[in-house]
Design a protein around this motif. Structure first.
Motif, PDB file in Angstrom:
ATOM      1  N   ARG A   1       5.702   9.107 -16.108  1.00 10.86           N
ATOM      2  CA  ARG A   1       6.638  10.160 -15.226  1.00 10.86           C
ATOM      3  C   ARG A   1       5.983  10.281 -13.829  1.00 10.86           C
ATOM      4  N   ASN A   2       4.724  10.340 -13.666  1.00  9.46           N
ATOM      5  CA  ASN A   2       4.147  10.737 -12.440  1.00  9.46           C
ATOM      6  C   ASN A   2       3.932   9.595 -11.613  1.00  9.46           C
ATOM      7  N   LEU A   3       4.209   8.346 -12.037  1.00  8.22           N
ATOM      8  CA  LEU A   3       4.185   7.043 -11.309  1.00  8.22           C
ATOM      9  C   LEU A   3       5.487   6.663 -10.880  1.00  8.22           C
ATOM     10  N   THR A   4       5.482   5.770  -9.627  1.00  3.82           N
ATOM     11  CA  THR A   4       6.694   5.339  -9.018  1.00  3.82           C
ATOM     12  C   THR A   4       7.425   4.366  -9.816  1.00  3.82           C
ATOM     13  N   VAL A   5       8.699   3.881  -9.538  1.00 10.86           N
ATOM     14  CA  VAL A   5       9.177   2.902 -10.344  1.00 10.86           C
ATOM     15  C   VAL A   5       8.420   1.687 -10.320  1.00 10.86           C
ATOM     16  N   LEU A   6       7.986   1.491  -8.973  1.00 10.93           N
ATOM     17  CA  LEU A   6       7.413   0.071  -8.841  1.00 10.93           C
ATOM     18  C   LEU A   6       5.934   0.213  -9.630  1.00 10.93           C
ATOM     19  N   GLU A   7       5.248   0.979  -9.738  1.00  8.50           N
ATOM     20  CA  GLU A   7       3.953   1.461 -10.579  1.00  8.50           C
ATOM     21  C   GLU A   7       4.288   1.180 -11.802  1.00  8.50           C
ATOM     22  N   ASN A   8       5.237   1.709 -12.365  1.00  8.84           N
ATOM     23  CA  ASN A   8       5.659   1.493 -13.676  1.00  8.84           C
ATOM     24  C   ASN A   8       5.542  -0.139 -14.209  1.00  8.84           C
ATOM     25  N   VAL A   9       6.567  -0.689 -13.267  1.00  9.80           N
ATOM     26  CA  VAL A   9       6.625  -2.251 -13.520  1.00  9.80           C
ATOM     27  C   VAL A   9       5.782  -3.066 -13.249  1.00  9.80           C
TER      28      VAL A   9
ATOM     29  N   ALA B   1       0.840  -1.288   0.055  1.00  4.03           N
ATOM     30  CA  ALA B   1      -0.067  -0.096   0.010  1.00  4.03           C
ATOM     31  C   ALA B   1       0.814   1.305  -0.150  1.00  4.03           C
ATOM     32  N   ALA B   2       1.893   1.034   0.570  1.00  7.82           N
ATOM     33  CA  ALA B   2       2.950   2.148   0.730  1.00  7.82           C
ATOM     34  C   ALA B   2       3.682   2.479  -0.595  1.00  7.82           C
ATOM     35  N   ALA B   3       4.093   1.226  -1.237  1.00  4.92           N
ATOM     36  CA  ALA B   3       4.943   1.460  -2.248  1.00  4.92           C
ATOM     37  C   ALA B   3       3.964   1.764  -3.625  1.00  4.92           C
ATOM     38  N   VAL B   4       2.645   1.534  -3.673  1.00  6.34           N
ATOM     39  CA  VAL B   4       1.914   1.581  -4.659  1.00  6.34           C
ATOM     40  C   VAL B   4       0.778   2.557  -4.091  1.00  6.34           C
ATOM     41  N   PRO B   5       0.827   3.950  -3.872  1.00  7.73           N
ATOM     42  CA  PRO B   5      -0.028   4.680  -3.146  1.00  7.73           C
ATOM     43  C   PRO B   5      -1.503   4.353  -4.075  1.00  7.73           C
TER      44      PRO B   5
ATOM     45  N   LEU C   1      17.923  -5.475 -10.537  1.00  5.98           N
ATOM     46  CA  LEU C   1      18.333  -4.519 -11.483  1.00  5.98           C
ATOM     47  C   LEU C   1      19.084  -3.463 -10.372  1.00  5.98           C
ATOM     48  N   ASP C   2      19.114  -3.735  -9.236  1.00  2.00           N
ATOM     49  CA  ASP C   2      19.738  -2.663  -8.473  1.00  2.00           C
ATOM     50  C   ASP C   2      18.663  -1.318  -8.179  1.00  2.00           C
ATOM     51  N   LEU C   3      17.521  -1.470  -8.489  1.00  2.00           N
ATOM     52  CA  LEU C   3      16.493  -0.492  -8.414  1.00  2.00           C
ATOM     53  C   LEU C   3      15.672  -0.381  -7.216  1.00  2.00           C
ATOM     54  N   ALA C   4      15.925  -1.428  -6.405  1.00  2.40           N
ATOM     55  CA  ALA C   4      14.947  -1.724  -5.199  1.00  2.40           C
ATOM     56  C   ALA C   4      14.914  -0.238  -4.289  1.00  2.40           C
ATOM     57  N   ALA C   5      16.140   0.561  -4.065  1.00  7.69           N
ATOM     58  CA  ALA C   5      16.073   1.639  -3.283  1.00  7.69           C
ATOM     59  C   ALA C   5      15.217   2.777  -3.675  1.00  7.69           C
ATOM     60  N   ASP C   6      14.784   2.725  -5.197  1.00  7.93           N
ATOM     61  CA  ASP C   6      14.156   3.541  -5.992  1.00  7.93           C
ATOM     62  C   ASP C   6      12.710   3.232  -6.085  1.00  7.93           C
ATOM     63  N   ALA C   7      12.275   2.240  -5.788  1.00  7.95           N
ATOM     64  CA  ALA C   7      11.025   1.524  -5.886  1.00  7.95           C
ATOM     65  C   ALA C   7       9.764   2.545  -5.801  1.00  7.95           C
ATOM     66  N   THR C   8       9.761   3.215  -4.694  1.00  9.53           N
ATOM     67  CA  THR C   8       8.793   4.195  -4.425  1.00  9.53           C
ATOM     68  C   THR C   8       9.096   5.738  -4.905  1.00  9.53           C
ATOM     69  N   THR C   9       9.852   5.996  -5.500  1.00 11.47           N
ATOM     70  CA  THR C   9      10.401   7.148  -6.082  1.00 11.47           C
ATOM     71  C   THR C   9       9.651   7.490  -7.636  1.00 11.47           C
ATOM     72  N   ALA C  10       9.229   8.559  -7.638  1.00 13.69           N
ATOM     73  CA  ALA C  10       8.315   8.944  -8.937  1.00 13.69           C
ATOM     74  C   ALA C  10       9.423   8.901  -9.959  1.00 13.69           C
ATOM     75  N   ILE C  11       9.192   8.526 -11.282  1.00 11.01           N
ATOM     76  CA  ILE C  11      10.053   8.471 -12.212  1.00 11.01           C
ATOM     77  C   ILE C  11      10.563   9.960 -12.493  1.00 11.01           C
ATOM     78  N   ARG C  12       9.625  11.130 -12.387  1.00  8.57           N
ATOM     79  CA  ARG C  12      10.302  12.527 -12.710  1.00  8.57           C
ATOM     80  C   ARG C  12      11.263  12.972 -11.666  1.00  8.57           C
ATOM     81  N   ALA C  13      11.401  12.272 -10.371  1.00  9.48           N
ATOM     82  CA  ALA C  13      12.413  12.576  -9.545  1.00  9.48           C
ATOM     83  C   ALA C  13      13.579  11.650  -9.618  1.00  9.48           C
ATOM     84  N   LEU C  14      13.658  11.162 -10.820  1.00  6.63           N
ATOM     85  CA  LEU C  14      14.577   9.965 -10.813  1.00  6.63           C
ATOM     86  C   LEU C  14      15.613  10.507 -11.849  1.00  6.63           C
ATOM     87  N   ALA C  15      17.057  10.139 -11.485  1.00  2.00           N
ATOM     88  CA  ALA C  15      18.141  10.679 -12.371  1.00  2.00           C
ATOM     89  C   ALA C  15      17.863   9.886 -13.819  1.00  2.00           C
TER      90      ALA C  15
END
Lengths: 331, 256
Positions: B93-101, A8-12, B136-150
Motif C-alpha cells: 500500500r505504501n509503495l507506488t504502482v511501479l514499485e509493486n510491479v 529514480a523519480a519513478a522508484v524513489p 494495462l492503461d496504468l502508465a499514468a498511475d505509475a508513480t502513485t502510491a497504492i493507498r492513493a489509488l482508486a
C-alpha cells in the motif's frame, strides 16, 4: 528500451542509493563532538554504541517489520564474546575482537532466527523475549566463564594498532567507535538500497503478497536477522572493550526495551532515526539521572508517550513533514 | 494429446470436521479460459489456495504440465508458473504502482536476493514494469502510491503483478470484486488482453464477467463438481439453477 519515466523519480527508493546533502549532518555533528565537548566523550561513546545497536534493530524492525523484545540477547552475545576472548584467551587485539563478537552474535542470530521467524505478532514478541531471558540465564549459569552475577572482569584490550590506548577521557575510543559505526552504516545503507532490501520492505508491507510473488520469505527474514545480529554483536563488543567490564545487564530486558524506544523515537525504517533517537535517549537518560537518580525513567517514559501520541513516525517523521510543507510553500 | 496445464486428482481439503473441497478432479488445458462458479461456501477460494500452495490438501494431487507439484511450497509453485490474484487486493500500500510491479519482476528474475548492488544496477526492471503498466492503461498511475489509488485501479495492479511473474497458469480470484459493475468493463478489457498462451481460471460471482470471459465453466457446490461444460450448457442446466436456490444467476439474454 529507454522509458519516458526517470527510474529514480519513478522508484524513489532507487534514488535513495544516491547521497543527499543532509546525510552529512549527523556525521559532521558526531565528528565535531571531540572539539566542542571534549569533556563528554565517555557519554559520546555510549551514544555511538547505542546508535550502532539501534541501527541493527532498525534493519529488522524498520525495514523487515520484525518486532522483537529480545534484541539485547544479540548485543550481549557480542559483549561476552569480545570480553571472554580477552579475559580467558588473552586475545586482546581490539579489531579482531569486534569481528569475533559480530560472528558469535551472527551465529546466535542465525540459529534463533531460524526458529523464531516462523512466528509473527505477539507470538514472536513473546518468543524473542523468552529467548533473551534464556540466554541471560545461560550466561548466569556459566559463571566460571562469564563471571555470572558479579560480571566479567579481566578484560585488558591492547591499544588500537598498538598505538591508541583506551584513555580515561575516551578520546581514542570515541574515534574508534565512530569509524566502526561508519563502516557498519555503509553496509546497512547498501543492504537497504539493494533489491534484497526492497524485498524486505515488501515483506513488511504485505507478507501474503510476497508469498504470492514467489519470495522465500523465511529465508529472507533469517538473512537480515543474521546481518542485524552481527551488527548488534559488534555494538556489544565495542561496549565490552570500552568499559572493560561486562555484566548480565547486557542481555537484559531493560536494554531490549531501550533500543526499541530509541528506534521508535528517532523514526523506524530510516537508518538515521537511530542517530537522533540514540543521542536523545542517552543524553536524556544521563541528564535526568543527574536530576533524579530514582525517577529518571519517568522522564524517558514521558518522551515515549509523547512520541507515540504525536509523532507516530518518530522525530525524523516530523522533520520530513516539515520539509515537505516548506517545499510546498516555496516552489 | 497435449499435456494439461493444470490437473487435480482427488483433491481433498478438510478444516476440522468440515470438508471444503471433496475429491475434486479438475482439468485446465493450455490457453484455457475457464470459470469456477458456485454459491458462497462452495470451496472456490479454498480450491485456489490449494492449487497456489497457500493451503495443503488432506489428500490428492496437483499436477502442473504433467508434473506433480503437491509437495512444493508456494514460492516454488510461482517459479514453475502458477500465479494467483486475491479477492481482496493484497498490494504494497505504501509503495507506488511501479514499485509493486518492480518487486514482482525482481522476484521472478532472482534479482531480489541480490544484497550488494543497488536496485539502480537493474534498470531493465523499471523499463519492463513501465511497458507492462502501459499495456494495462496504468502508465499514468505509475508513480502513485497504492493507498492513493482508486480501488478499481488497484484491481488492475493485482493483474499487473500477476502478469509480471509470466505465469503459465493464472488463477484469478474475483478480479472484479469490490468495484461497481459500471466499472467492471475496465477489468474485462484487461482480461480480454491476457496473453492467449496463459491458462486462466477465473472465480467470480458476477455472471456478466463469467459468461463474457469463460469458454468453459465448472460449477462447484459443497466442494463437489455439480456440472461442467460450455457457457451455453451451464446456462441450460436445471441443476445449476437449483443449486443457486432458484435464483436466476444468469445475465439477461444468456441461456434463454
Amino acid at each position: 528500451m529507454a522509458s519516458a519515466i526517470d527510474p529514480a523519480a519513478a522508484v524513489p527508493r532507487l534514488g535513495r542509493a544516491r547521497w543527499h546533502w543532509a546525510e552529512a549532518l549527523p556525521w559532521l555533528a558526531l565528528a565535531a563532538v571531540p572539539f566542542v565537548f571534549p569533556g563528554y566523550l565517555a557519554l559520546g561513546c555510549q551514544v555511538i554504541v547505542m546508535i550502532l545497536f539501534a541501527l541493527s534493530l532498525d534493519l529488522i524492525l524498520g525495514y523487515a517489520g520484525i518486532i522483537t523484545l529480545g534484541h539485547a540477547a544479540l548485543f550481549g552475545t557480542g559483549a561476552y564474546a569480545a570480553g571472554m576472548l580477552s579475559a580467558h584467551l588473552g586475545w586482546n587485539e581490539p579489531i579482531t575482537g569486534l569481528l569475533v563478537a559480530g560472528a558469535a552474535a551472527a551465529a546466535v542470530g542465525f540459529v534463533s532466527g531460524w526458529f523464531l521467524l516462523r512466528y509473527h505478532g505477539l507470538a514472536l514478541l513473546m518468543l524473542t523475549l523468552a529467548t533473551a531471558i534464556l540466554l541471560q540465564e545461560l550466561a548466569n549459569t556459566l559463571a566460571p566463564y562469564t563471571g555470572g552475577y558479579d560480571g566479567l572482569l579481566g578484560i585488558a584490550i591492547d591499544p588500537i594498532f598498538g598505538r591508541f590506548a583506551n584513555d580515561l577521557f575516551r578520546q581514542n575510543y570515541y574515534v574508534y567507535g565512530l569509524i566502526v559505526l561508519l563502516a557498519a552504516f555503509l553496509i546497512a545503507r547498501r543492504v537497504v538500497a539493494s533489491p534484497f532490501g526492497q524485498s524486505l520492505v515488501g515483506i513488511r508491507e504485505n507478507v501474503k503478497r510476497m508469498h504470492a510473488i514467489g519470495a522465500p520469505v523465511h529465508g529472507r527474514l533469517v538473512a537480515i536477522y543474521t546481518i542485524a545480529a552481527a551488527m548488534a554483536g559488534v555494538a556489544g563488543g565495542l561496549f565490552a572493550q570500552i568499559h572493560a567490564f561486562v555484566t548480565l545487564q547486557v542481555m537484559g530486558f531493560q536494554l531490549s526495551g531501550a533500543v526499541l524506544i530509541v528506534v521508535i523515537l528517532g523514526g523506524a525504517g530510516r537508518l538515521y532515526g537511530a542517530f537522533i533517537g540514540a543521542a536523545i535517549y542517552v543524553i536524556l537518560e544521563d541528564q535526568l539521572a543527574k536530576l533524579s537518580p530514582e525517577f529518571w525513567e519517568f522522564g524517558v517514559g514521558l518522551v515515549l508517550v509523547a512520541t507515540v501520541l504525536f509523532a507516530r513516525r518518530g522525530l525524523l517523521g516530523i522533520a520530513e513533514d516539515l520539509t515537505a510543507r516548506l517545499r510546498r510553500r516555496t516552489p | 494429446m497435449t499435456a494439461l496445464a493444470l490437473e487435480t486428482r482427488d483433491l481433498h481439503n478438510r478444516f476440522g470436521g468440515l470438508e471444503v473441497v471433496r475429491n475434486l478432479n479438475f482439468n485446465l488445458a493450455p490457453g484455457a479460459r475457464h470459470a469456477l462458479i458456485g454459491p458462497n461456501g462452495a470451496g472456490k477460494t479454498t480450491f485456489v489456495n490449494l492449487v497456489a500452495g497457500a493451503l495443503s490438501p488432506s489428500h490428492g494431487a496437483i499436477l502442473l504440465h504433467g508434473r506433480d507439484i503437491t509437495g512444493l511450497v508456494q514460492a516454488a509453485r510461482v517459479k514453475r508458473g502458477i500465479v494467483r490474484t486475491f479477492q481482496i487486493s493484497q498490494l504494497f500500500r505504501n509503495l507506488t504502482v511501479l514499485e509493486n510491479v518492480a518487486l514482482a519482476i525482481a522476484e521472478r528474475d532472482g534479482i531480489a536476493r541480490v544484497l550488494w548492488r543497488g536496485l539502480a544496477a537493474f534498470p531493465t526492471i523499471v523499463d519492463e514494469a513501465v511497458a507492462l503498466l502501459a499495456g494495462l492503461d496504468l502508465a499514468a498511475d505509475a508513480t502513485t502510491a497504492i493507498r492513493a489509488l482508486a480501488y478499481g485501479r488497484q484491481r488492475l495492479v493485482e493483474i499487473a503483478i500477476a502478469l509480471a511473474l509470466k505465469p503459465s497458469v493464472l488463477l484469478l480470484d474475483e478480479p472484479a470484486a469490490g468495484i461497481p459493475s459500471a466499472e467492471s468493463h475496465v477489468i474485462l478489457a484487461a482480461l480480454d488482453r491476457l496473453p492467449p498462451a496463459i491458462a486462466v481460471l477465473i472465480i467470480d460471482h458476477d455472471m456478466g464477467v463469467v459468461f463474457r470471459f469463460a469458454r468453459r465453466i465448472t460449477v462447484l457446490v459443497g466442494g463437489l463438481t455439480l456440472a461442467e461444460g460450455t457457457p451455453a450448457e451451464i446456462a441450460a442446466d436445471p441443476r445449476v439453477r437449483t443449486a443457486y436456490l432458484g435464483e436466476s444467476i444468469l445475465p439477461d439474454g444468456v441461456g434463454r
